[in-house]
Design a protein around this motif. Structure first.
Motif, PDB file in Angstrom:
ATOM      1  N   UNK A  12      12.750 -22.282  11.066  1.00  0.00           N
ATOM      2  CA  UNK A  12      13.965 -23.095  11.118  1.00  0.00           C
ATOM      3  C   UNK A  12      14.164 -23.677  12.515  1.00  0.00           C
ATOM      4  N   UNK A  13      13.754 -22.925  13.539  1.00  0.00           N
ATOM      5  CA  UNK A  13      13.914 -23.374  14.921  1.00  0.00           C
ATOM      6  C   UNK A  13      12.764 -24.264  15.381  1.00  0.00           C
ATOM      7  N   UNK A  14      11.632 -24.163  14.710  1.00  0.00           N
ATOM      8  CA  UNK A  14      10.450 -24.915  15.104  1.00  0.00           C
ATOM      9  C   UNK A  14      10.501 -26.339  14.553  1.00  0.00           C
ATOM     10  N   UNK A  44       0.819  -1.201   0.000  1.00  0.00           N
ATOM     11  CA  UNK A  44       0.000   0.000   0.000  1.00  0.00           C
ATOM     12  C   UNK A  44       0.860   1.261   0.000  1.00  0.00           C
ATOM     13  N   UNK A  45       1.968   1.223   0.705  1.00  0.00           N
ATOM     14  CA  UNK A  45       2.821   2.393   0.858  1.00  0.00           C
ATOM     15  C   UNK A  45       4.279   1.936   0.849  1.00  0.00           C
ATOM     16  N   UNK A  46       4.911   1.951  -0.307  1.00  0.00           N
ATOM     17  CA  UNK A  46       6.255   1.403  -0.469  1.00  0.00           C
ATOM     18  C   UNK A  46       7.350   2.379  -0.030  1.00  0.00           C
ATOM     19  N   UNK A  47       7.362   2.639   1.257  1.00  0.00           N
ATOM     20  CA  UNK A  47       8.392   3.510   1.817  1.00  0.00           C
ATOM     21  C   UNK A  47       9.591   2.657   2.239  1.00  0.00           C
ATOM     22  N   UNK A  48      10.741   3.289   2.413  1.00  0.00           N
ATOM     23  CA  UNK A  48      11.906   2.533   2.908  1.00  0.00           C
ATOM     24  C   UNK A  48      11.642   1.879   4.273  1.00  0.00           C
ATOM     25  N   UNK A  49      10.878   2.557   5.118  1.00  0.00           N
ATOM     26  CA  UNK A  49      10.570   1.999   6.439  1.00  0.00           C
ATOM     27  C   UNK A  49       9.696   0.749   6.310  1.00  0.00           C
ATOM     28  N   UNK A  50       8.696   0.825   5.422  1.00  0.00           N
ATOM     29  CA  UNK A  50       7.823  -0.336   5.211  1.00  0.00           C
ATOM     30  C   UNK A  50       8.605  -1.493   4.606  1.00  0.00           C
ATOM     31  N   UNK A  51       9.532  -1.170   3.706  1.00  0.00           N
ATOM     32  CA  UNK A  51      10.367  -2.205   3.081  1.00  0.00           C
ATOM     33  C   UNK A  51      11.242  -2.888   4.130  1.00  0.00           C
ATOM     34  N   UNK A  52      11.859  -2.094   4.990  1.00  0.00           N
ATOM     35  CA  UNK A  52      12.693  -2.663   6.055  1.00  0.00           C
ATOM     36  C   UNK A  52      11.851  -3.529   6.984  1.00  0.00           C
ATOM     37  N   UNK A  53      10.643  -3.084   7.276  1.00  0.00           N
ATOM     38  CA  UNK A  53       9.744  -3.827   8.155  1.00  0.00           C
ATOM     39  C   UNK A  53       9.330  -5.156   7.528  1.00  0.00           C
ATOM     40  N   UNK A  54       8.990  -5.139   6.240  1.00  0.00           N
ATOM     41  CA  UNK A  54       8.558  -6.369   5.581  1.00  0.00           C
ATOM     42  C   UNK A  54       9.723  -7.356   5.464  1.00  0.00           C
ATOM     43  N   UNK A  55      10.901  -6.854   5.170  1.00  0.00           N
ATOM     44  CA  UNK A  55      12.064  -7.747   5.075  1.00  0.00           C
ATOM     45  C   UNK A  55      12.410  -8.348   6.437  1.00  0.00           C
ATOM     46  N   UNK A  56      12.309  -7.536   7.468  1.00  0.00           N
ATOM     47  CA  UNK A  56      12.569  -8.034   8.824  1.00  0.00           C
ATOM     48  C   UNK A  56      11.545  -9.100   9.209  1.00  0.00           C
ATOM     49  N   UNK A  57      10.285  -8.870   8.847  1.00  0.00           N
ATOM     50  CA  UNK A  57       9.242  -9.843   9.148  1.00  0.00           C
ATOM     51  C   UNK A  57       9.466 -11.153   8.412  1.00  0.00           C
ATOM     52  N   UNK A  58       9.803 -11.082   7.111  1.00  0.00           N
ATOM     53  CA  UNK A  58      10.053 -12.303   6.347  1.00  0.00           C
ATOM     54  C   UNK A  58      11.206 -13.089   6.970  1.00  0.00           C
ATOM     55  N   UNK A  59      12.265 -12.379   7.347  1.00  0.00           N
ATOM     56  CA  UNK A  59      13.416 -13.053   7.950  1.00  0.00           C
ATOM     57  C   UNK A  59      13.044 -13.678   9.289  1.00  0.00           C
ATOM     58  N   UNK A  60      12.213 -12.996  10.073  1.00  0.00           N
ATOM     59  CA  UNK A  60      11.831 -13.564  11.369  1.00  0.00           C
ATOM     60  C   UNK A  60      10.936 -14.793  11.194  1.00  0.00           C
ATOM     61  N   UNK A  61      10.070 -14.797  10.182  1.00  0.00           N
ATOM     62  CA  UNK A  61       9.245 -15.980   9.906  1.00  0.00           C
ATOM     63  C   UNK A  61      10.146 -17.156   9.525  1.00  0.00           C
ATOM     64  N   UNK A  62      11.114 -16.893   8.655  1.00  0.00           N
ATOM     65  CA  UNK A  62      12.040 -17.946   8.225  1.00  0.00           C
ATOM     66  C   UNK A  62      12.837 -18.482   9.414  1.00  0.00           C
ATOM     67  N   UNK A  63      13.353 -17.584  10.237  1.00  0.00           N
ATOM     68  CA  UNK A  63      14.130 -18.006  11.410  1.00  0.00           C
ATOM     69  C   UNK A  63      13.280 -18.802  12.394  1.00  0.00           C
ATOM     70  N   UNK A  64      12.056 -18.348  12.629  1.00  0.00           N
ATOM     71  CA  UNK A  64      11.163 -19.051  13.550  1.00  0.00           C
ATOM     72  C   UNK A  64      10.918 -20.484  13.060  1.00  0.00           C
TER      73      UNK A  64
END
Length: 112
Positions: free
Chosen positions: A58-60, A36-56
């Motif tokens: 991997x540990x699960x 909806x709003x492709x700002x650098x902050x939103x991009x950083x947030x989405x990338x951080x979320x994707x990485x946290x899902x992947x990490x979670x």
């Protein structure tokens, strides 16, 4: 006879309620906000979320990375200039979800 039918009905009802094998985290919310709003902050947030899902995942021992996460994350990495790392995530998507091969191959071909 009513007891048997009621029991069968209840058992089938409970059997149809299944738990997802995937962990989505905040995927839907952050992806929507980013699209909806492709700002650098939103991009950083989405990338951080994707990485946290992947990490979670991997540990699960009971949750898997949902379809699309590796491809989405890989595509964002490629856009950020991390081409080799991004390609590896997109290849992981094709490995785990063969049905994604056509679209991921199309995206990878466009990068070359």
């Amino acid at each position: 006879m009513k007891k048997i039918l009621t029991t069968i009905l209840l058992l089938s009802l409970f059997a149809s309620c299944s738990v997802s094998p995937y962990y989505w985290g905040s995927y839907e919310k952050v992806t929507y906000k980013y699209n909806k709003n492709m700002t650098p902050e939103a991009r950083a947030n989405v990338m951080e979320n994707y990485q946290s899902v992947i990490n979670y995942c991997k540990q699960s021992t009971s949750k898997e990375v949902p379809p699309g996460i590796y491809a989405d994350y890989g595509y964002l990495l490629i856009q950020d200039g991390q081409v080799d790392l991004g390609k590896s995530y997109m290849e992981k998507e094709m490995e785990l979800y063969p049905e994604s091969k056509k679209i991921v191959t199309y995206l990878l071909d466009r990068i070359k």
